[in-house]
Design a protein around this motif. Structure first.
Motif, short mmCIF file in Angstrom:
data_model
loop_
_atom_site.label_atom_id
_atom_site.label_comp_id
_atom_site.label_asym_id
_atom_site.label_seq_id
_atom_site.Cartn_x
_atom_site.Cartn_y
_atom_site.Cartn_z
N VAL A 264 0.62 -1.11 -0.01
CA VAL A 264 -0.10 0.05 -0.04
C VAL A 264 1.01 1.43 0.11
N LEU A 265 1.73 1.26 0.88
CA LEU A 265 2.71 2.45 0.88
C LEU A 265 3.62 2.66 -0.47
N GLY A 266 3.81 1.61 -0.91
CA GLY A 266 4.65 1.96 -2.21
C GLY A 266 3.82 2.50 -3.43
N ALA A 267 2.39 2.25 -3.19
CA ALA A 267 1.67 2.96 -4.14
C ALA A 267 1.38 4.47 -3.83
N LEU A 268 1.87 4.92 -2.60
CA LEU A 268 1.67 6.47 -2.34
C LEU A 268 3.09 7.10 -2.29
N LEU A 269 4.00 6.46 -2.02
CA LEU A 269 5.29 7.23 -1.78
C LEU A 269 5.99 6.97 -3.23
N VAL A 274 9.96 2.77 -0.65
CA VAL A 274 9.61 1.41 -0.32
C VAL A 274 9.96 0.26 -0.93
N VAL A 275 9.76 0.38 -2.25
CA VAL A 275 10.12 -0.60 -3.21
C VAL A 275 11.01 -0.26 -3.93
N GLU A 276 12.22 -0.96 -4.28
CA GLU A 276 13.42 -0.60 -5.18
C GLU A 276 12.85 -0.09 -6.60
N GLU A 277 13.49 0.86 -7.07
CA GLU A 277 12.91 1.44 -8.54
C GLU A 277 12.82 0.28 -9.44
N GLU A 278 13.87 -0.63 -9.39
CA GLU A 278 13.84 -1.71 -10.26
C GLU A 278 12.68 -2.81 -10.35
N ASP A 279 12.09 -2.64 -8.87
CA ASP A 279 11.13 -3.67 -8.85
C ASP A 279 9.64 -3.04 -8.99
N GLN A 280 9.66 -1.69 -9.35
CA GLN A 280 8.36 -0.88 -9.45
C GLN A 280 7.58 -1.59 -10.45
N HIS A 281 7.97 -2.04 -11.42
CA HIS A 281 6.92 -2.54 -12.38
C HIS A 281 6.34 -3.76 -12.01
N GLY A 400 16.23 -19.62 -2.64
CA GLY A 400 16.61 -19.05 -3.98
C GLY A 400 15.30 -18.64 -4.66
N LEU A 401 15.18 -17.24 -4.99
CA LEU A 401 14.05 -16.68 -5.81
C LEU A 401 14.30 -16.46 -7.02
N VAL A 402 13.56 -16.53 -7.98
CA VAL A 402 13.77 -16.35 -9.45
C VAL A 402 12.25 -15.89 -10.13
N THR A 403 12.53 -14.62 -10.66
CA THR A 403 11.18 -14.08 -10.95
C THR A 403 11.40 -14.12 -12.73
N PHE A 404 10.31 -14.59 -13.23
CA PHE A 404 10.11 -14.76 -14.83
C PHE A 404 9.13 -13.51 -15.27
N ALA A 405 9.53 -12.89 -16.21
CA ALA A 405 9.03 -11.57 -16.60
C ALA A 405 7.53 -11.35 -16.59
N HIS A 406 7.01 -12.53 -17.29
CA HIS A 406 5.52 -12.64 -17.46
C HIS A 406 4.60 -13.59 -16.40
N GLU A 407 5.61 -13.83 -15.29
CA GLU A 407 4.54 -14.33 -14.32
C GLU A 407 3.50 -13.30 -13.78
N SER A 408 2.15 -14.12 -13.43
CA SER A 408 1.34 -13.52 -12.96
C SER A 408 1.27 -12.51 -11.55
N VAL A 409 2.17 -13.21 -10.70
CA VAL A 409 2.45 -12.52 -9.45
C VAL A 409 3.89 -12.50 -9.08
N ASN A 410 4.31 -11.38 -9.01
CA ASN A 410 5.76 -11.05 -8.95
C ASN A 410 6.01 -10.32 -7.61
N SER A 411 6.88 -10.88 -6.55
CA SER A 411 7.14 -9.86 -5.51
C SER A 411 8.56 -9.49 -5.39
N PRO A 412 8.64 -8.21 -4.92
CA PRO A 412 10.02 -7.63 -4.77
C PRO A 412 10.80 -8.27 -3.64
N LYS A 413 12.14 -8.09 -3.71
CA LYS A 413 12.82 -8.72 -2.77
C LYS A 413 12.51 -8.28 -1.28
N SER A 414 12.17 -6.76 -1.07
CA SER A 414 11.93 -6.49 0.21
C SER A 414 10.76 -6.99 0.85
#
Length: 460
Positions: A264-269, A274-281, A400-414
């Protein structure tokens, strides 16, 4: 007024954080019945033998499938320019059914599915199926064999892993490990018997799989999974950390108070606070993410509330079953596929072959397990499971966490750090979606090798 907004948000954070600190106490590990009986009737003496079997459906069963596929199709023409936005369309489904009838060769595909040995054993009253892919270290020097439990999801099956297995069991450049892979079918999927009693969810599956690995002689082992495989693996690592050397997941959802607050805070700030810039998308704009989830998660609500209704409908017709599953293969491999006339399923660049998708559908059809497979949702999204608070119990084993670009649910490391307290690798892949082992087997295998190599080096 930007400073004022920051002050207001800051005060909100302090107040909410104070309340969360009271709520966010680590709950105790839930207690499971160590010897439940999920088969019909009363508990009986369990046969603990491990028996080899081949996938071999009878000519009668294959002829029945062909007869059902030969029935006239009753398809409603799609709306003009709707593509896959309303789901799989009539033209695409008609083309696939014609291929299934005339070109798909089950006998040939069945031979391929028997490439690796299959086994069954009884655990907690249920027939549990697993496929075993032996490590092939050969003459390779300084290569260690490590055990790996590889867990599938829905609407997948053990069929997901045929392309990745050679990359795991054979020596790979730059890796000092090869894997002895145990690939089970989740109870209620494929050749693993479904529970006859209420209450068998992902936590119960975790206990069954731990017993399976111990029966095979593995007191400690690695885990890998996506979808249900990710959740079951996470439960295993949380509940049985002494048995798990490391967990590697290609889909991870984090549902802790801290992570939800950050969302929620990442949507306001501003980005980066709150969320790394590279993870915003991965999550923002939040309205786009919520809209996508609402569009793609209707099946989940149905499975979680009325699994037997949708199961009965799908189990009557292979065409219906194919329509339901193929639509997920389309939309979950790339979010833009719904705007393609064929959902990209028939295009040459689609990352999964039509034969492989039909293999998977045939396993559901011949074993008649679509109903028992979707019951897992109903046994997870209920008060009984939620009350166990697994999400709020940290997973302390190496992750070990790996995120594929078009996965429907992606969570930032934080966000992930609220659940996984020992993140060893966290990588983003520029391609691939939900069915990573089928779409990008080389990328997933490389990421897994990298993770296990790091963990093994630390262990020694």
């Amino acid at each position: 007024m930007g400073w004022l907004r920051m002050v207001v948000v800051g005060l909100m954070v302090v107040i909410i954080a104070h309340k969360l600190s009271k709520m966010n106490k680590e709950p105790p590990l839930p207690t499971l019945d160590p010897n439940p009986w999920w088969a019909p009737g009363e508990p009986q003496q369990e046969d603990v033998s491990i028996n080899r079997f081949n996938i071999n459906f009878s000519k009668k069963e294959v002829d029945d499938l062909k007869a059902r596929l030969a029935l006239p199709l009753r398809l409603t023409p799609g709306l003009e320019d709707a593509n896959f936005t309303y789901g799989i369309n009539a033209d695409t489904l008609h083309t696939i059914v014609q291929y299934w009838r005339k070109k798909y060769d089950w006998n040939k595909r069945q031979t391929r599915l028997n490439t690796y040995p299959h086994f069954k054993t009884h655990i907690e009253g249920l027939d549990i199926h697993f496929m075993r892919a032996g490590a092939k270290a050969g003459s390779a020097k300084n290569v260690k064999v490590v055990p790996l439990l590889l867990i599938h999801g829905w609407p997948g099956s053990f069929v997901e892993f045929y392309d990745i297995l050679p990359l795991l069991t054979n020596p790979q450049e730059g890796s000092s490990v090869v894997f002895e892979v145990i690939c089970p079918s989740i109870p209620g999927y494929g050749f693993s018997q479904g529970s006859s009693k209420q209450g068998f969810g992902q936590l119960e599956a975790a206990q069954v799989f731990l017993k399976l690995m111990k029966r095979l002689g593995y007191k400690q082992f690695y885990l890998q999974g996506g979808d249900w495989g990710s959740l079951i693996a996470s439960n295993m690592a949380t509940m049985y950390p002494n048995n798990i050397l490391g967990i590697h997941v290609n889909m991870f959802t984090i549902n802790t108070p801290g992570a939800n607050l950050k969302m929620v805070l990442g949507a306001l700030l501003p980005a980066g606070v709150v969320v790394e810039e590279e993870d915003q998308h991965k999550l923002y704009p939040l309205s786009t993410f919520v809209s996508m989830m609402a569009r793609e998660s209707g099946y989940l609500h149905l499975h979680a509330t009325k699994p037997d209704t949708i199961g009965a409908a799908l189990n009557q017709s292979p065409v219906s079953l194919a329509a339901y599953i193929l639509e997920k293969f389309s939309s979950w491999t790339h979010r833009d596929n719904l705007h393609q006339p064929d959902g990209s399923l028939l295009q040459q660049h689609f990352p999964i072959s039509l034969d492989a998708m039909l293999d998977n559908i045939c396993i559901y059809w011949f074993t008649s397990t679509i109903t028992t497979s979707v019951r897992l949702y109903a046994e997870t999204f209920n008060k009984n499971f939620v009350s166990k608070s697994l999400d709020n119990i940290p997973c302390v084993v190496p992750a070990g966490l790996v995120t594929f670009a078009h996965e429907s649910v992606n969570s930032p490391k934080s966000f992930a750090s609220h659940k996984y307290y020992n993140i060893v690798t966290n990588n983003d892949q520029a391609t691939g979606g939900h069915f990573a082992a089928m779409e990008e087997p080389a990328l997933l295998a490389t990421d897994l090798h990298q993770f296990v190599n790091i963990v093994e080096k630390k262990r020694t």
